[in-house]
Design a protein around this motif. Structure first.
Motif, PDB file in Angstrom:
ATOM      1  N   GLY A  82      39.777  43.275  45.357  1.00  0.00           N
ATOM      2  CA  GLY A  82      39.977  42.880  46.044  1.00  0.00           C
ATOM      3  C   GLY A  82      40.296  41.127  46.428  1.00  0.00           C
ATOM      4  O   GLY A  82      41.003  40.694  46.802  1.00  0.00           O
ATOM      5  N   TYR A  83      38.799  41.242  44.993  1.00  0.00           N
ATOM      6  CA  TYR A  83      38.408  39.535  45.218  1.00  0.00           C
ATOM      7  C   TYR A  83      37.586  39.388  43.282  1.00  0.00           C
ATOM      8  O   TYR A  83      36.669  40.734  43.449  1.00  0.00           O
ATOM      9  N   ALA A  84      38.474  38.679  43.269  1.00  0.00           N
ATOM     10  CA  ALA A  84      36.913  38.221  41.951  1.00  0.00           C
ATOM     11  C   ALA A  84      37.329  36.634  42.138  1.00  0.00           C
ATOM     12  O   ALA A  84      37.546  35.668  41.890  1.00  0.00           O
ATOM     13  N   ALA A  85      35.426  35.974  41.852  1.00  0.00           N
ATOM     14  CA  ALA A  85      35.227  34.631  41.608  1.00  0.00           C
ATOM     15  C   ALA A  85      34.913  34.977  40.486  1.00  0.00           C
ATOM     16  O   ALA A  85      33.484  35.880  39.651  1.00  0.00           O
ATOM     17  N   CYS A  86      34.812  33.148  39.446  1.00  0.00           N
ATOM     18  CA  CYS A  86      34.602  32.440  38.256  1.00  0.00           C
ATOM     19  C   CYS A  86      33.228  30.841  38.777  1.00  0.00           C
ATOM     20  O   CYS A  86      34.301  30.936  39.118  1.00  0.00           O
ATOM     21  N   GLN A 100      42.367  36.027  43.919  1.00  0.00           N
ATOM     22  CA  GLN A 100      42.884  37.039  44.917  1.00  0.00           C
ATOM     23  C   GLN A 100      44.564  38.030  45.437  1.00  0.00           C
ATOM     24  O   GLN A 100      44.998  37.104  45.488  1.00  0.00           O
ATOM     25  N   PRO A 101      43.906  38.241  44.201  1.00  0.00           N
ATOM     26  CA  PRO A 101      45.909  38.842  44.344  1.00  0.00           C
ATOM     27  C   PRO A 101      46.324  39.663  45.824  1.00  0.00           C
ATOM     28  O   PRO A 101      45.504  40.285  46.252  1.00  0.00           O
ATOM     29  N   GLU A 102      47.826  39.134  45.869  1.00  0.00           N
ATOM     30  CA  GLU A 102      48.323  39.863  46.293  1.00  0.00           C
ATOM     31  C   GLU A 102      48.330  41.292  46.359  1.00  0.00           C
ATOM     32  O   GLU A 102      50.123  41.268  46.696  1.00  0.00           O
TER      33      GLU A 102
END
Length: 524
Positions: free
Chosen positions: A140-144, A201-203
């Motif tokens: 659902g989300y990823a952070a770099c 955060q892809p829709e």
């Protein structure tokens, strides 16, 4: 040219918080064994998963308590071979696309900024960064986190590191913004520093990002598949090995029965046993044909196909491609998903990497180059190539950067060796054979008259007078179309508006003159 760091004006992030340039080279969320963000974790959810527990995990995630769901999302990638395969295929399809940068305007300054951006994307680590950000497809989300450096003329990322999504909390006000877990605030987390994070955060569906991850979509199916595989393995353990059956007569003593049991036990390890004549021993095998084993396999295969539909949008290229034509039709569905993933990833990189990089190096007033990730589409590329080959020679004006972006070709750098247009080798050889010492080859009989007719019909701009009225609707459509789809949709109307009267008149006049000259040459 980048501004001097001592004269650099203040910059602000999207949330209005000032950018602290001195802190940009420092990593804020690096893991440590003595912090809340430890590199290792022994949390597990999948081994004890059942319907009631899964319902609780998904319900907690929907309310913002995401730790168990994110743990489950990581585990199913490690435990289910099919889910790992199709999800990895979808990630790689978008991560392997080469980036394209278009200048914000035709000005020399904007073209220089775009050239520097291309050099930024050519540095090692771009593909790894894209692959890490696409971890958001499952969770659902990823952070770099970006650690910047200024060793050269420009600010640039020294490294971009993936951070465990369990180290973040979702903002309680909007449910979308991420907050970093720190020792100072482990419950709600602290806001992310501007210009230091890329958050994807892809829709995949409308709503909260944590409810749009593919792991949530596939979790129920994977749990049911694990039940089917467990029952299948139990079936194989019980009936895959022949059942040992011993029989003794009514007069058998306790000692005789013990002897028979010992013989049965020895069959498991030794494969041999001895019993008296009054006793019998036989191996009973499971009946062949469709049965429980086939049911379990069919159920597992059916679940895999549903997971393929959810992740790839089709099954033909991953499970049961019965024919090439059917697989090509299904692959076009997958092409749409790849393009959508690429567009959303490009928007994230534009917002969180390209725009900050441009502001740091060229000022907040500079227009950043436009980043795109053009998904490869052989049919589209062929159509674009044919359209360019037909229309550009007729005077259609097409932006070179746009044309190069359609084929993933970067703009040439100043002083680079360039490929030059040339003749087909066969035509070049024929021209060389027909021309000696720079003189034109002697024309054959009648060729001089044909050349004269051609000059009369098309020379002096005659060809333009004949072709312009016919091609004007097509060229006008091309100039106002923003996409190839719009161009194709308007072609039918443009063809109906073509005026070929001048071309027909010119051809009729040339045909009449050719016929007259031919008749004159045939006279004795």
């Amino acid at each position: 040219m980048a501004k001097s760091k001592s004269q650099a004006p203040a910059l602000y992030g999207p949330d209005g918080r000032p950018v602290r340039r001195r802190e940009l080279p420092r990593e804020r969320a690096a893991p440590s064994r003595y912090s809340l963000r430890q590199p290792f974790s022994d949390r597990r959810v999948a081994p004890w998963l059942n319907p009631s527990k899964l319902m609780r995990v998904l319900a907690d995630a929907a309310m913002g308590e995401t730790e168990e769901f994110l743990t489950l999302a990581e585990e199913v990638e490690e435990r289910d071979l099919h889910y790992a395969s199709v999800l990895g295929t979808r990630k790689r399809a978008a991560a392997l696309i080469k980036p394209a940068f278009e200048p914000a305007s035709p000005s020399a300054r904007d073209r220089d900024i775009a050239a520097d951006a291309r050099a930024l994307a050519a540095r090692p680590g771009w593909h790894r960064m894209c692959h890490c950000l696409l971890d958001a497809l499952g969770k659902g989300y990823a952070a770099c986190e970006i650690a910047w450096e200024t060793s050269g003329r420009l600010w640039r990322p020294r490294k971009v590191e993936w951070r465990d999504p369990r180290w973040f909390r979702l903002d309680r006000d909007d449910g979308r913004a991420l907050r970093l877990v720190t020792e100072a605030d482990s419950a709600e987390g602290e806001p992310l520093e501007p210009f230091q994070w890329i958050v994807h955060q892809p829709e995949l569906k409308s709503g909260l990002p944590v409810r749009g991850g593919l792991a949530r979509l596939a979790a129920v199916a994977i749990m049911c598949k694990s039940f089917a595989l467990t029952d299948w393995m139990r079936f194989g353990e019980l009936l895959g090995i022949p059942f040992r059956l011993g029989k003794y007569g009514p007069g058998a003593s306790e000692e005789d029965i013990g002897t028979l049991l010992s013989a049965l036990a020895s069959l498991q390890s030794d494969g041999a046993g001895a019993v008296p004549d009054s006793m019998s021993l036989e191996l009973v095998t499971a009946p062949s044909g469709q049965g429980a084993a086939e049911f379990h396999r069919t159920l597992a295969d059916w679940i895999d196909r549903q997971v393929s539909k959810g992740v790839l949008g089709q099954t033909m290229t991953s499970d049961d491609g019965s024919s090439r034509s059917q697989a090509e039709v299904h692959d076009r569905v997958r092409q749409d998903i790849c393009e959508d993933d690429a567009i959303q990833l490009a928007e994230t990189l534009q917002r969180d990497l390209v725009d900050p990089w441009t502001a740091l190096n060229f000022g907040a007033e500079a227009e950043p180059p436009r980043l795109s990730l053009p998904a490869p589409d052989p049919d589209r590329r062929k159509a674009v190539l044919e359209a360019l080959g037909a229309l550009v020679p007729l005077g259609a004006r097409v932006d070179e950067s746009w044309a190069r972006a359609q084929f993933g070709i970067p703009d040439p750098e100043e002083g680079a060796a360039l490929l030059e247009p040339g003749l087909d080798p066969g035509l070049a050889d024929a021209a060389a054979r027909g021309s000696g010492s720079g003189r034109r080859a002697d024309p054959g009989p009648g060729q001089d008259l044909l050349a004269e007719l051609e000059e009369r019909a098309l020379g002096g701009g005659g060809w333009r007078r004949a072709m312009d009225p016919m091609l004007a609707p097509v060229i006008e459509l091309l100039e106002r179309s923003e996409t190839l789809e719009q161009f194709e949709a308007g072609m039918a109307d443009a063809l109906g508006e073509m005026d070929d009267s001048e071309l027909r008149r010119a051809l009729a006049a040339a045909t009449f003159a050719a016929r007259g000259l031919g008749d004159a040459r045939d006279e004795p």
